[in-house]
Design a protein around this motif. Structure first.
Motif, PDB file in Angstrom:
ATOM      1  N   LEU A 154      -3.788  -5.069  -0.270  1.00 28.41           N
ATOM      2  CA  LEU A 154      -3.609  -3.855  -1.072  1.00 28.41           C
ATOM      3  C   LEU A 154      -2.445  -3.020  -0.548  1.00 28.41           C
ATOM      4  N   TRP A 155      -2.329  -2.935   0.762  1.00 32.25           N
ATOM      5  CA  TRP A 155      -1.240  -2.157   1.361  1.00 32.25           C
ATOM      6  C   TRP A 155       0.113  -2.785   1.041  1.00 32.25           C
ATOM      7  N   ALA A 156       0.192  -4.116   1.110  1.00 29.95           N
ATOM      8  CA  ALA A 156       1.456  -4.799   0.832  1.00 29.95           C
ATOM      9  C   ALA A 156       1.933  -4.538  -0.593  1.00 29.95           C
ATOM     10  N   ALA A 157       0.994  -4.340  -1.510  1.00 26.41           N
ATOM     11  CA  ALA A 157       1.345  -4.071  -2.902  1.00 26.41           C
ATOM     12  C   ALA A 157       1.622  -2.603  -3.166  1.00 26.41           C
ATOM     13  N   ALA A 158       1.424  -1.766  -2.165  1.00 22.56           N
ATOM     14  CA  ALA A 158       1.590  -0.318  -2.349  1.00 22.56           C
ATOM     15  C   ALA A 158       2.738   0.250  -1.523  1.00 22.56           C
ATOM     16  N   ARG A 159       3.588  -0.597  -0.991  1.00 23.09           N
ATOM     17  CA  ARG A 159       4.645  -0.098  -0.099  1.00 23.09           C
ATOM     18  C   ARG A 159       5.639   0.815  -0.810  1.00 23.09           C
ATOM     19  N   HIS A 160       5.785   0.654  -2.101  1.00 24.21           N
ATOM     20  CA  HIS A 160       6.726   1.485  -2.847  1.00 24.21           C
ATOM     21  C   HIS A 160       6.189   2.885  -3.108  1.00 24.21           C
ATOM     22  N   VAL A 161       4.884   3.121  -2.841  1.00 27.64           N
ATOM     23  CA  VAL A 161       4.331   4.463  -3.025  1.00 27.64           C
ATOM     24  C   VAL A 161       3.981   5.115  -1.687  1.00 27.64           C
ATOM     25  N   LEU A 162       4.431   4.515  -0.585  1.00 27.75           N
ATOM     26  CA  LEU A 162       4.230   5.148   0.713  1.00 27.75           C
ATOM     27  C   LEU A 162       4.954   6.491   0.750  1.00 27.75           C
ATOM     28  N   PRO A 163       4.388   7.477   1.423  1.00 28.15           N
ATOM     29  CA  PRO A 163       5.044   8.786   1.504  1.00 28.15           C
ATOM     30  C   PRO A 163       6.361   8.707   2.258  1.00 28.15           C
ATOM     31  N   ALA A 164       7.217   9.669   1.991  1.00 27.17           N
ATOM     32  CA  ALA A 164       8.446   9.788   2.763  1.00 27.17           C
ATOM     33  C   ALA A 164       8.084   9.945   4.235  1.00 27.17           C
ATOM     34  N   GLY A 165       8.911   9.399   5.085  1.00 26.62           N
ATOM     35  CA  GLY A 165       8.635   9.473   6.511  1.00 26.62           C
ATOM     36  C   GLY A 165       7.871   8.295   7.049  1.00 26.62           C
ATOM     37  N   ALA A 166       7.597   7.292   6.205  1.00 27.65           N
ATOM     38  CA  ALA A 166       6.925   6.085   6.673  1.00 27.65           C
ATOM     39  C   ALA A 166       7.796   5.393   7.714  1.00 27.65           C
ATOM     40  N   PRO A 167       7.182   4.703   8.671  1.00 29.50           N
ATOM     41  CA  PRO A 167       7.972   3.969   9.672  1.00 29.50           C
ATOM     42  C   PRO A 167       9.002   3.045   9.039  1.00 29.50           C
ATOM     43  N   ALA A 168      10.075   2.824   9.737  1.00 30.68           N
ATOM     44  CA  ALA A 168      11.175   2.011   9.231  1.00 30.68           C
ATOM     45  C   ALA A 168      10.685   0.625   8.826  1.00 30.68           C
ATOM     46  N   GLY A 169      11.147   0.186   7.666  1.00 32.87           N
ATOM     47  CA  GLY A 169      10.831  -1.143   7.190  1.00 32.87           C
ATOM     48  C   GLY A 169       9.581  -1.239   6.340  1.00 32.87           C
ATOM     49  N   TRP A 170       8.801  -0.158   6.263  1.00 29.58           N
ATOM     50  CA  TRP A 170       7.561  -0.218   5.495  1.00 29.58           C
ATOM     51  C   TRP A 170       7.782   0.052   4.019  1.00 29.58           C
ATOM     52  N   ARG A 171       8.512   1.104   3.725  1.00 32.89           N
ATOM     53  CA  ARG A 171       8.594   1.570   2.346  1.00 32.89           C
ATOM     54  C   ARG A 171       9.626   0.779   1.553  1.00 32.89           C
ATOM     55  N   LEU A 172       9.264   0.409   0.315  1.00 34.95           N
ATOM     56  CA  LEU A 172      10.175  -0.258  -0.591  1.00 34.95           C
ATOM     57  C   LEU A 172      10.679   0.734  -1.635  1.00 34.95           C
ATOM     58  N   PRO A 173      11.913   0.569  -2.087  1.00 35.66           N
ATOM     59  CA  PRO A 173      12.452   1.495  -3.089  1.00 35.66           C
ATOM     60  C   PRO A 173      11.897   1.267  -4.486  1.00 35.66           C
ATOM     61  N   GLU A 174      11.281   0.112  -4.696  1.00 31.74           N
ATOM     62  CA  GLU A 174      10.710  -0.219  -6.002  1.00 31.74           C
ATOM     63  C   GLU A 174       9.516  -1.132  -5.791  1.00 31.74           C
ATOM     64  N   PRO A 175       8.688  -1.320  -6.812  1.00 32.07           N
ATOM     65  CA  PRO A 175       7.507  -2.161  -6.627  1.00 32.07           C
ATOM     66  C   PRO A 175       7.871  -3.568  -6.181  1.00 32.07           C
TER      67      PRO A 175
END
Length: 295
Positions: A154-175
């Motif tokens: 579930l987390w892997a599919a939600a990386r694009h909705v992580l809040p700003a400030g997430a650790p480097a490499g976690w957040r995706l710019p799009e789904p």
């Protein structure tokens, strides 16, 4: 006096873990740590002549704890491969085998390494699969996982909705390019899991202990990383005493409040482990749920 629920759970666990490990067709590394590996299983259905098959990314459970690695879900990987899927069985860093953080036993997960690894593995998979498993159709990728692995799916599919400030490499710019997620008895709502003491407080340990819950939950708890816009199905046993169905139900309710519909299949007379047991009817239900999203 014995507890019938505990006895049933023990019997189901024994059945699930009785299957011998199944060796992969190929293994590739996505990083430098010994746990940075992915095992690949080629589709085995039919005569093997299919030019392509959907890719199922499998994330194992075990409460994010070190003693439990990907070996115990290799029979499930083989089960899915025999139903025509290409399968990637992902390993990742888990908790220390030594008690700390005031825990009674091995501590669950590592912050941030467990999440670092899942993000890195997911990002590396297209290239690794193209080389190691050319039959895999990356346009039809479904992520699945059991228990703690269900959380990570579930987390892997939600990386694009992580809040700003997430650790480097976690957040995706799009789904992420996924057909969907099938989460099996997932630890999907950390607040409910903590209240119920799921796996000895494993979700809290994953986040580093009570002092870090408020700070880190927004980056890790699937119940607050909604909506994702990605098709999601949850499969859970009604008799599960390891991760009670209330955890999944709370996640589905949170998704509804966020304006998203998550499918929930509750299986009567089923506990935690039949979902990964190739000899159990529940495992066939899992394959059907994956197929509905992948094909």
């Amino acid at each position: 006096m014995s507890d019938p629920a505990v006895e049933r759970d023990a019997a189901e666990a024994a059945s699930a873990f009785a299957h011998p490990p199944v060796a992969p067709d190929a293994t590739a590394a996505y990083g430098e740590h010994p746990d940075h590996v992915v095992d690949f299983y080629a589709p085995r259905a039919g005569d093997g002549s299919a030019a392509s098959a959907p890719l199922v990314v499998l994330l194992h459970g075990g409460a994010w704890r070190a003693p439990y690695d990907r070996a115990h879900v290799t029979p499930l990987a083989d089960f899915l491969a025999r139903r025509g899927f290409a399968v990637a069985n992902v390993e990742y860093r888990r908790g220390s085998s030594l008690p700390h953080q005031d825990a009674d036993g091995p501590v669950a997960g590592r912050w941030p390494e467990t999440f670092d690894d899942v993000a890195a593995a997911m990002d590396a998979l297209p290239g690794l699969a193209a080389s190691a498993l050319p039959q895999a159709d990356l346009r039809r990728t479904v992520v699945t996982g059991h228990s703690a692995g269900g959380h990570l799916a579930l987390w892997a599919a939600a990386r694009h909705v992580l809040p700003a400030g997430a650790p480097a490499g976690w957040r995706l710019p799009e789904p992420p390019p996924l057909r969907g997620v099938v989460a099996l008895a997932p630890i999907a709502d950390f607040e409910v899991a903590g209240r119920l003491g799921v796996c000895g407080g494993a979700a809290g340990q994953l986040l580093g202990g009570a002092a870090h819950l408020a700070e880190r939950s927004p980056y890790a708890d699937p119940a607050v990383l909604l909506p994702t816009g990605i098709a999601t199905a949850v499969v859970h046993g009604r008799e599960d005493i390891v991760v009670p169905a209330a955890v999944a139900e709370s996640y589905v309710e949170a998704a509804a409040r966020a304006g998203e519909t998550v499918g929930l299949t509750l299986l009567d007379g089923v506990g935690h482990f039949p979902l990964i047991d190739p000899g159990a009817d529940a495992c066939a239900v899992v394959a059907e749920e994956v197929a509905q999203l992948a094909w």
